[in-house]
Structure formats: C-alpha cells, structure tokens
Scaffold this active site. Structure first.
Site, PDB file in Angstrom:
ATOM      1  N   LYS A  36       7.736  29.750 -46.914  1.00  0.00           N
ATOM      2  CA  LYS A  36       7.277  30.485 -48.154  1.00  0.00           C
ATOM      3  C   LYS A  36       8.310  31.238 -48.976  1.00  0.00           C
ATOM      4  O   LYS A  36       8.264  31.608 -49.986  1.00  0.00           O
ATOM      5  CB  LYS A  36       6.204  31.742 -47.802  1.00  0.00           C
ATOM      6  CG  LYS A  36       4.864  31.227 -47.264  1.00  0.00           C
ATOM      7  CD  LYS A  36       4.090  30.673 -48.757  1.00  0.00           C
ATOM      8  CE  LYS A  36       3.148  29.878 -48.383  1.00  0.00           C
ATOM      9  NZ  LYS A  36       3.217  28.465 -49.059  1.00  0.00           N
ATOM     10  N   PRO A  61      10.796  31.938 -41.360  1.00  0.00           N
ATOM     11  CA  PRO A  61      10.498  30.665 -41.958  1.00  0.00           C
ATOM     12  C   PRO A  61       9.000  29.859 -41.731  1.00  0.00           C
ATOM     13  O   PRO A  61       8.976  28.688 -42.181  1.00  0.00           O
ATOM     14  CB  PRO A  61      11.721  30.078 -41.295  1.00  0.00           C
ATOM     15  CG  PRO A  61      11.933  30.585 -40.153  1.00  0.00           C
ATOM     16  CD  PRO A  61      11.757  32.086 -40.394  1.00  0.00           C
ATOM     17  N   TYR A 116       4.565  20.817 -36.563  1.00  0.00           N
ATOM     18  CA  TYR A 116       4.750  21.940 -35.983  1.00  0.00           C
ATOM     19  C   TYR A 116       4.019  22.031 -34.941  1.00  0.00           C
ATOM     20  O   TYR A 116       2.751  21.910 -34.438  1.00  0.00           O
ATOM     21  CB  TYR A 116       3.782  23.114 -37.065  1.00  0.00           C
ATOM     22  CG  TYR A 116       4.206  23.385 -38.164  1.00  0.00           C
ATOM     23  CD1 TYR A 116       5.030  24.686 -38.387  1.00  0.00           C
ATOM     24  CD2 TYR A 116       4.252  22.655 -39.254  1.00  0.00           C
ATOM     25  CE1 TYR A 116       5.851  24.785 -39.669  1.00  0.00           C
ATOM     26  CE2 TYR A 116       5.030  22.905 -40.557  1.00  0.00           C
ATOM     27  CZ  TYR A 116       5.509  24.192 -40.664  1.00  0.00           C
ATOM     28  OH  TYR A 116       6.077  24.280 -41.959  1.00  0.00           O
ATOM     29  N   TYR A 122      -0.654  27.088 -47.581  1.00  0.00           N
ATOM     30  CA  TYR A 122       0.707  26.323 -47.519  1.00  0.00           C
ATOM     31  C   TYR A 122       0.817  25.574 -48.873  1.00  0.00           C
ATOM     32  O   TYR A 122       2.223  25.729 -48.898  1.00  0.00           O
ATOM     33  CB  TYR A 122       0.470  25.316 -46.197  1.00  0.00           C
ATOM     34  CG  TYR A 122       1.822  24.616 -45.640  1.00  0.00           C
ATOM     35  CD1 TYR A 122       2.479  25.437 -44.672  1.00  0.00           C
ATOM     36  CD2 TYR A 122       2.350  23.634 -46.146  1.00  0.00           C
ATOM     37  CE1 TYR A 122       3.831  24.871 -44.138  1.00  0.00           C
ATOM     38  CE2 TYR A 122       3.584  22.810 -45.638  1.00  0.00           C
ATOM     39  CZ  TYR A 122       4.154  23.604 -44.683  1.00  0.00           C
ATOM     40  OH  TYR A 122       5.362  23.168 -44.065  1.00  0.00           O
ATOM     41  N   HIS A 136       4.323  15.160 -49.580  1.00  0.00           N
ATOM     42  CA  HIS A 136       3.628  15.299 -48.223  1.00  0.00           C
ATOM     43  C   HIS A 136       2.214  15.778 -48.402  1.00  0.00           C
ATOM     44  O   HIS A 136       1.998  16.985 -48.788  1.00  0.00           O
ATOM     45  CB  HIS A 136       4.291  16.269 -47.024  1.00  0.00           C
ATOM     46  CG  HIS A 136       5.452  15.606 -46.567  1.00  0.00           C
ATOM     47  ND1 HIS A 136       6.107  16.121 -45.478  1.00  0.00           N
ATOM     48  CD2 HIS A 136       6.108  14.496 -46.882  1.00  0.00           C
ATOM     49  CE1 HIS A 136       7.315  15.274 -45.258  1.00  0.00           C
ATOM     50  NE2 HIS A 136       7.079  14.377 -45.798  1.00  0.00           N
TER      51      HIS A 136
HETATM   52  C1  PHB Z   1      12.670  22.834 -43.379  1.00  0.00           C
HETATM   53  O1  PHB Z   1      12.618  21.793 -43.441  1.00  0.00           O
HETATM   54  O2  PHB Z   1      13.919  23.352 -43.087  1.00  0.00           O
HETATM   55  C2  PHB Z   1      11.598  23.621 -43.034  1.00  0.00           C
HETATM   56  C3  PHB Z   1      10.081  23.175 -43.176  1.00  0.00           C
HETATM   57  C4  PHB Z   1       9.116  24.167 -42.979  1.00  0.00           C
HETATM   58  C5  PHB Z   1       9.307  25.125 -42.529  1.00  0.00           C
HETATM   59  C6  PHB Z   1      10.534  25.873 -42.234  1.00  0.00           C
HETATM   60  C7  PHB Z   1      11.742  25.109 -42.639  1.00  0.00           C
HETATM   61  O3  PHB Z   1       8.379  26.029 -42.311  1.00  0.00           O
END
Ligand code: PHB
Length: 417
Positions: free
Chosen positions: A303, A299, A208, A391, A79
C-alpha cells in the site's frame, strides 16, 4: 544579498522527490500551478532505489490518464489475481471477477523515472542533491523552505503552501509541533529479507505464502529478474547469509506438492523493517504532509506508494480549489479526507501480516487459526472479496469536480468497460 544567497518564489514548495512529491508536482502542472521539488538525494539514487512494485488500479489509472503511463502499459504486468499459499497448496483470489479491477506489477523506481522524465520534459523545476533543508513560518502566511544547492548557494524559497513529501526520516513530519500532534506507532516483531535474483519467473502472479517456517512472498520484476522476500528477525544481518542459505529458507517455506521456485544468482539483498505509523493531524498551518511523511505501512499489503499517490490526488484537488477559486475549504479538510483511506490501509496491512506471518510467541492454536482464516479467504467469493477490494484499491476520493484529477479519473472510468 550576495551571490551565494538567493530568494525565490513558487506557488507550492514540495519537499521530497518520491512518489508523493513528484506526482503532486506533475498533477499541479497539468492544472497550471507552479511548484519546485527539492530532494536531498541525487537523481541516480532515486531512480535506482529498489522499493515495492504493486500499483492499485486507481494509481495506474491516474498515471495513464495524465500522460505518464506509457511505459507502465508497455512494461508493467497486469495481474488479475494473486495466490495465497498454505500447506503447500496455492489458491487464487480472482481480483477481476470479484471487483472488476486489477493491479499492475511495475516497480516504484520505474514510476519515479517516468515522473521525473515528464517533469523535466514539461520544464518543471526539480532540484536534487540539496542539503540543510529547513521549513519555517508554517503558521504564517509567508512560509519558507531554506536549503543549500549542491554548488553551495543558500536558497530561501517562499510559497503559499509547503507539501511535506520527504518520507519518514525527513524534516517535515518533525515540523509539526509535538504538542499539537499525536503519533500512532506500531512495530511488528518481524522484518522482511528481500532479494533480487537473476532467474525466470516462478509464477504468473504473486504468491503470498504461509508456512510453519514463516511467511514468504514471490514477486517479479522482469522476465529475467525476480523479487522474493521471506519473514526474518527485524535485526537480521543480510550480509551474513550465503546464497545457499537463502534458497534453503525460501525452499522450505514455498516449495512442495509439485511446485519449485526457479533459482538463480542473488544480485541484491537487504532487510526491510515492518512498522506502521500515522501522524494526526496531517497538516499544520501551511504545511501539508503526504505519503510516508504522514504515514508508514508494512509492505505486506503493498500500500505504501498507492497511499502516497491517493494523498496527493486529494491534495492536488484541494490546491486547485485554493489557487483557482481562492477557497481553503478543501485544504482545511485534507487530513480528514485522506485519513479514512490511510487507516483502512493500516488495518489491511496489519491484517495481511497477522494472517500470514509466523508469530514466535504464538502456539499451535494460532497456527491452526491462521489456516482457518486463509481457508475462509480462499474458500468462497465472499471470503476473498475484502482482500480483492482493498488490494486493488477503492477509487480515489473525488473532492473537486473541476480538478484535473477528477477529470482524468472520470475519463478513465468511462473508458474502462
Ligand atoms: C514487490 O514486488 O516488491 C512487492 C509486492 C507485493 C508486496 C510487497 C512487495 O506486498
């Protein structure tokens, strides 16, 4: 000594077969350093437990350049950006343009399968399903790990160094005496309700999403399996929610302005707590903590696994200096070396959480301020640069140029245009 007691020896005793423990064992083996990895869980449980799914560029590079990245390159999704969504409108942060780096969507349990496979193929010593694990003598030059094998054999494993990679609930963190350590802890007033659904992807990259009903995250696993989360009360009981109620909640938070989530049967659900924790120091005597044993992040910033890998990359370099050159110089500064990255990740995860989650104690001012912040982040390259930089992950610290880690990462950097 009777048949049910055995003394064994290795160079590094690794407690915990998660990302930190397995990656450390893998890297050490490339440098000719022996380790034994033990875990209280069985292999099937480790390989099936659903965790997060984002690999920073440096994590992916380390996997590919040390021979455990074939499936990641085949099946992982690269990505080059992510979407922040607010007021029913998605705006993209372009990682590749801002940093030259990307992330990979590749679930943690797949990383673990790759590492377990590689260790077994290389004749590595992994012991699953052990119990009654104890660490002893960590401030002596003869530290020991004692544990019981599934067949009842009590093992006393001597080593030069113990790597504590057994997560937040393990024995290693607690082995550092209370009077020499400081525990930094922060609990967030939210949880994440996570689901797996059999549906096609709703988006080409993660979303997000901020909304007046709370945060949601749209992620993916495979072309037919999707991972989604929404902010909930930390004490929420996931089993009481019907599929329809879950979809309703996700729809209100994400759908709108021509965008609709692709829905399907929900095959797994659960509530994830959101906490931050850091222990200081991260080592004591011959015990070195790595990954969740040393720190936990919520989460939001994706990280957790990346910090675990960065820790053991640094620890491996220090252990190479110790075993190959007889110097403790890098081991002595291990905790201080990794702490910088850990605290930056703590800040980043806290910041992403505070920008995107609904604060039930907040008011209209807080809501409008969050929108202002999201506009700032998505409104210009400079606004998005901090998010993109952190990120995708800054490069892992190279502390020992003679290390397999430094060699692998330097090779990858030369290959990458
Ligand atoms: C996930 O795909 O489980 C995932 C992706 C990004 C995050 C947290 C979990 O910030």
């Amino acid at each position: 000594m009777n048949a049910t007691n055995q003394s064994q020896r290795t160079q590094v005793a690794i407690i915990g077969a998660g990302p930190a423990g397995l990656m450390l064992s893998h890297l050490l083996s490339l440098s000719g350093i022996d380790s034994v990895v033990i875990d209280v869980r069985d292999r099937e449980t480790i390989e099936a437990t659903i965790r997060a799914g984002i690999l920073e560029q440096g994590t992916a590079d380390l996997m590919t350049s040390t021979g455990v990245g074939d499936r990641l390159l085949d099946e992982g999704q690269r990505h080059e950006g992510t979407y922040l969504r607010s007021r029913k409108e998605s705006r993209r942060i372009d990682f590749a343009a801002l940093t030259g780096r990307s992330v990979y969507l590749y679930p943690q349990h797949e990383v673990l399968k790759d590492l377990i496979g590689a260790r077994i193929a290389a004749g590595g010593d992994l012991r699953f399903g052990v119990h009654d694990v104890e660490v002893q003598g960590i401030t002596t030059d003869d530290p020991k790990v004692r544990f019981t094998e599934p067949d009842g054999t009590r093992v006393e494993l001597s080593s030069a160094v113990i790597a504590g990679c057994d997560g937040s609930q393990g024995v290693c963190r607690r082995a550092i005496p209370k009077d020499v350590r400081t525990d930094y802890f922060h609990a967030y007033p939210h949880g994440w309700f996570g689901i797996l659904t059999e549906a096609p992807p709703s988006s080409d990259e993660l979303i997000y999403s901020h909304s007046e009903h709370g945060f949601a995250l749209i992620s993916s696993r495979t072309p037919t399996l999707q991972r989604m989360y929404f902010q909930c009360d930390p004490g929420e009981d996931a089993s009481t929610w019907s599929d329809e109620r879950i979809w309703d909640e996700l729809r209100t938070r994400v759908n709108g302005n021509g965008f609709e989530l692709k829905e399907g049967p929900i095959t797994q659900r659960g509530v994830i707590p959101m906490r931050s924790y850091v222990i200081d120091p991260m080592s004591h005597g011959r015990l070195f903590l790595a990954g969740d044993a040393a720190h936990t992040v919520p989460p939001t910033g994706a990280k957790g696994m990346n910090l675990a890998v960065a820790d053991v990359a640094v620890l491996c370099q220090a252990l190479e200096r110790y075993f190959h050159q007889g110097s403790t110089e890098l081991l002595d500064v291990y905790g201080r070396t990794v702490a910088d990255r850990v605290w930056q990740a703590q800040h980043f995860s806290w910041w992403m959480t505070s920008m995107l989650h609904l604060d039930h104690k907040g008011d209209a001012f807080d809501h409008r301020r969050q929108l202002g912040e999201i506009d700032q982040i998505t409104g210009s390259p400079i606004g998005g640069a901090y998010l993109a930089d952190t990120y995708t992950g800054r490069p892992i610290a190279l502390t020992n140029p003679d290390s397999v880690v430094a060699e692998a990462l330097t090779r990858t950097a030369q290959r990458t245009p």
